[in-house]
Design a protein around this motif. Structure first.
Motif, PDB file in Angstrom:
ATOM      1  N   ARG A  79       0.853  -1.179   0.000  1.00  0.00           N
ATOM      2  CA  ARG A  79       0.000   0.000   0.000  1.00  0.00           C
ATOM      3  C   ARG A  79       0.883   1.219   0.000  1.00  0.00           C
ATOM      4  NH1 ARG A  79      -4.072   0.217   4.755  1.00  0.00           N
ATOM      5  NH2 ARG A  79      -2.113   0.496   5.784  1.00  0.00           N
ATOM      6  N   PRO A  80       0.847   2.016  -1.071  1.00  0.00           N
ATOM      7  CA  PRO A  80       1.580   3.262  -0.991  1.00  0.00           C
ATOM      8  C   PRO A  80       0.914   4.174   0.025  1.00  0.00           C
ATOM      9  CG  PRO A  80       0.544   2.980  -3.158  1.00  0.00           C
ATOM     10  CD  PRO A  80       0.218   1.783  -2.330  1.00  0.00           C
ATOM     11  N   LEU A 104      13.673   0.710   7.005  1.00  0.00           N
ATOM     12  CA  LEU A 104      12.525   0.214   7.768  1.00  0.00           C
ATOM     13  C   LEU A 104      12.160   1.237   8.844  1.00  0.00           C
ATOM     14  CD1 LEU A 104      13.686  -3.464   8.354  1.00  0.00           C
ATOM     15  CD2 LEU A 104      11.995  -2.669   6.701  1.00  0.00           C
ATOM     16  N   HIS A 105      10.889   1.596   8.908  1.00  0.00           N
ATOM     17  CA  HIS A 105      10.413   2.563   9.904  1.00  0.00           C
ATOM     18  C   HIS A 105       9.315   1.907  10.735  1.00  0.00           C
ATOM     19  CE1 HIS A 105      12.545   5.898   7.952  1.00  0.00           C
ATOM     20  NE2 HIS A 105      12.120   5.406   6.806  1.00  0.00           N
ATOM     21  N   PHE A 106       9.617   1.654  12.010  1.00  0.00           N
ATOM     22  CA  PHE A 106       8.668   0.988  12.893  1.00  0.00           C
ATOM     23  C   PHE A 106       7.837   1.974  13.714  1.00  0.00           C
ATOM     24  CE2 PHE A 106      11.515  -2.408  11.869  1.00  0.00           C
ATOM     25  CZ  PHE A 106      10.710  -3.530  11.865  1.00  0.00           C
ATOM     26  N   SER A 107       8.265   3.224  13.808  1.00  0.00           N
ATOM     27  CA  SER A 107       7.490   4.197  14.583  1.00  0.00           C
ATOM     28  C   SER A 107       7.597   5.570  13.941  1.00  0.00           C
ATOM     29  CB  SER A 107       7.999   4.279  16.026  1.00  0.00           C
ATOM     30  OG  SER A 107       9.251   4.947  16.080  1.00  0.00           O
ATOM     31  N   ALA A 157       9.548  12.247   0.496  1.00  0.00           N
ATOM     32  CA  ALA A 157       9.853  10.881   0.073  1.00  0.00           C
ATOM     33  C   ALA A 157       8.740  10.410  -0.862  1.00  0.00           C
ATOM     34  CB  ALA A 157       9.959   9.954   1.283  1.00  0.00           C
ATOM     35  N   SER A 158       9.119   9.779  -1.966  1.00  0.00           N
ATOM     36  CA  SER A 158       8.113   9.348  -2.931  1.00  0.00           C
ATOM     37  C   SER A 158       7.951   7.836  -2.995  1.00  0.00           C
ATOM     38  CB  SER A 158       8.449   9.889  -4.326  1.00  0.00           C
ATOM     39  OG  SER A 158       9.694   9.378  -4.765  1.00  0.00           O
ATOM     40  N   ARG A 159       8.899   7.090  -2.462  1.00  0.00           N
ATOM     41  CA  ARG A 159       8.804   5.620  -2.504  1.00  0.00           C
ATOM     42  C   ARG A 159       8.506   5.097  -1.101  1.00  0.00           C
ATOM     43  NH1 ARG A 159      13.398   3.186  -6.308  1.00  0.00           N
ATOM     44  NH2 ARG A 159      14.715   3.640  -4.512  1.00  0.00           N
ATOM     45  N   VAL A 160       7.308   5.412  -0.632  1.00  0.00           N
ATOM     46  CA  VAL A 160       6.880   5.057   0.724  1.00  0.00           C
ATOM     47  C   VAL A 160       5.854   3.944   0.631  1.00  0.00           C
ATOM     48  CG1 VAL A 160       5.778   5.905   2.826  1.00  0.00           C
ATOM     49  CG2 VAL A 160       7.293   7.410   1.518  1.00  0.00           C
ATOM     50  N   MET A 161       6.127   2.852   1.314  1.00  0.00           N
ATOM     51  CA  MET A 161       5.236   1.702   1.333  1.00  0.00           C
ATOM     52  C   MET A 161       4.730   1.512   2.768  1.00  0.00           C
ATOM     53  SD  MET A 161       5.564   0.870  -1.830  1.00  0.00           S
ATOM     54  CE  MET A 161       4.798  -0.724  -1.925  1.00  0.00           C
ATOM     55  N   VAL A 162       3.448   1.179   2.898  1.00  0.00           N
ATOM     56  CA  VAL A 162       2.838   1.013   4.218  1.00  0.00           C
ATOM     57  C   VAL A 162       2.338  -0.418   4.364  1.00  0.00           C
ATOM     58  CG1 VAL A 162       0.969   1.787   5.741  1.00  0.00           C
ATOM     59  CG2 VAL A 162       2.189   3.442   4.308  1.00  0.00           C
ATOM     60  N   ALA A 163       2.657  -1.030   5.488  1.00  0.00           N
ATOM     61  CA  ALA A 163       2.243  -2.401   5.765  1.00  0.00           C
ATOM     62  C   ALA A 163       0.718  -2.522   5.780  1.00  0.00           C
ATOM     63  CB  ALA A 163       2.810  -2.859   7.110  1.00  0.00           C
ATOM     64  N   LEU A 189       5.112  -5.626   7.726  1.00  0.00           N
ATOM     65  CA  LEU A 189       6.116  -4.665   7.269  1.00  0.00           C
ATOM     66  C   LEU A 189       7.186  -5.379   6.456  1.00  0.00           C
ATOM     67  CD1 LEU A 189       7.368  -1.791   7.307  1.00  0.00           C
ATOM     68  CD2 LEU A 189       8.494  -2.452   9.422  1.00  0.00           C
ATOM     69  N   LEU A 190       7.686  -6.491   6.962  1.00  0.00           N
ATOM     70  CA  LEU A 190       8.733  -7.230   6.272  1.00  0.00           C
ATOM     71  C   LEU A 190       8.248  -7.812   4.947  1.00  0.00           C
ATOM     72  CD1 LEU A 190      10.427  -8.953   9.330  1.00  0.00           C
ATOM     73  CD2 LEU A 190      11.152  -6.876   8.109  1.00  0.00           C
ATOM     74  N   ASP A 191       6.954  -8.108   4.843  1.00  0.00           N
ATOM     75  CA  ASP A 191       6.389  -8.599   3.589  1.00  0.00           C
ATOM     76  C   ASP A 191       6.518  -7.574   2.465  1.00  0.00           C
ATOM     77  OD1 ASP A 191       5.681 -11.040   4.696  1.00  0.00           O
ATOM     78  OD2 ASP A 191       3.549 -10.487   4.976  1.00  0.00           O
ATOM     79  N   LEU A 192       6.648  -6.321   2.796  1.00  0.00           N
ATOM     80  CA  LEU A 192       6.802  -5.268   1.785  1.00  0.00           C
ATOM     81  C   LEU A 192       8.181  -5.294   1.127  1.00  0.00           C
ATOM     82  CD1 LEU A 192       5.381  -2.155   3.684  1.00  0.00           C
ATOM     83  CD2 LEU A 192       4.212  -3.493   1.924  1.00  0.00           C
ATOM     84  N   VAL A 193       9.172  -5.736   1.848  1.00  0.00           N
ATOM     85  CA  VAL A 193      10.564  -5.580   1.434  1.00  0.00           C
ATOM     86  C   VAL A 193      10.908  -6.391   0.189  1.00  0.00           C
ATOM     87  CG1 VAL A 193      12.980  -5.802   2.114  1.00  0.00           C
ATOM     88  CG2 VAL A 193      11.292  -4.960   3.753  1.00  0.00           C
ATOM     89  N   ALA A 194      10.653  -7.678   0.177  1.00  0.00           N
ATOM     90  CA  ALA A 194      11.078  -8.536  -0.928  1.00  0.00           C
ATOM     91  C   ALA A 194      10.491  -8.127  -2.271  1.00  0.00           C
ATOM     92  CB  ALA A 194      10.759  -9.999  -0.617  1.00  0.00           C
ATOM     93  N   PRO A 195       9.171  -7.903  -2.387  1.00  0.00           N
ATOM     94  CA  PRO A 195       8.624  -7.538  -3.711  1.00  0.00           C
ATOM     95  C   PRO A 195       9.166  -6.194  -4.218  1.00  0.00           C
ATOM     96  CG  PRO A 195       6.854  -8.180  -2.216  1.00  0.00           C
ATOM     97  CD  PRO A 195       8.114  -8.116  -1.411  1.00  0.00           C
ATOM     98  N   ALA A 196       9.345  -5.237  -3.327  1.00  0.00           N
ATOM     99  CA  ALA A 196       9.808  -3.920  -3.752  1.00  0.00           C
ATOM    100  C   ALA A 196      11.258  -3.936  -4.189  1.00  0.00           C
ATOM    101  CB  ALA A 196       9.614  -2.906  -2.622  1.00  0.00           C
ATOM    102  N   GLN A 197      12.064  -4.836  -3.621  1.00  0.00           N
ATOM    103  CA  GLN A 197      13.495  -4.881  -3.928  1.00  0.00           C
ATOM    104  C   GLN A 197      13.798  -5.688  -5.175  1.00  0.00           C
ATOM    105  OE1 GLN A 197      16.027  -3.198  -2.335  1.00  0.00           O
ATOM    106  NE2 GLN A 197      14.348  -2.168  -1.327  1.00  0.00           N
TER     107      GLN A 197
END
Length: 162
Positions: free
Chosen positions: A2-3, A95-98, A139-145, A153-161
């Protein structure tokens, strides 16, 4: 994936608050189901907390003693190796947790003179509230869990990379 999205202030934060309240209520229900009324539990916590577990557990007749066992202290700058990597464009994602750590990241990048470069990587955020300061900074490449949980959150990492 989700952007991060815009919208009214209330819309951006209501989902995050609702998710946090559901998690706290679920924990309170679990405690109520497994701890006898009149008993007391010790909650070892950080100084900055989103909710109030003692209030959530109170209807179950369980007392909660909250003890602050740690405090997070903000850095005032990025370590030089990190600043150099950001400056050189070697960082692919952050990675941004907070929300607090996202704001600190921006402040540290600004102090190191690398804010423009720091906005370029993918930014993986636990919630819209966490993403908001990054989007506001440009920032323009922001993805939200999909949900405010580490695995989401970690599920976002692999597809985007890839």
């Amino acid at each position: 994936d989700r952007p991060a999205r815009g919208g009214r202030e209330d819309d951006r934060h209501s989902g995050d608050r609702d998710a946090a309240a559901r998690n706290e209520q679920a924990l309170a229900h679990l405690i109520g189901a497994h701890v006898a009324r009149g008993n007391k539990i010790l909650y070892l916590a950080g100084e900055d907390r989103a909710g109030d577990l003692a209030t959530a557990v109170a209807p179950h007749g369980v007392r909660v003693e909250t003890v602050v066992v740690y405090r997070a202290v903000a850095a005032d700058r990025l370590p030089e190796p990190a600043a150099a990597a950001v400056r050189a464009g070697e960082v692919n994602g952050v990675l941004h947790f907070s929300r607090r750590s996202a704001v600190i990241y921006l402040d540290c990048a600004r102090a190191a003179g690398v804010l423009d470069s720091a906005l370029k990587p993918f930014h993986y955020c636990l919630s819209n509230a966490v993403a908001e300061p990054l989007v506001a900074a440009g920032a323009s490449r922001v993805m939200v869990a999909q949900s405010p949980e580490e695995n989401a959150l970690l599920d976002l990492v692999a597809p985007a990379q890839s």
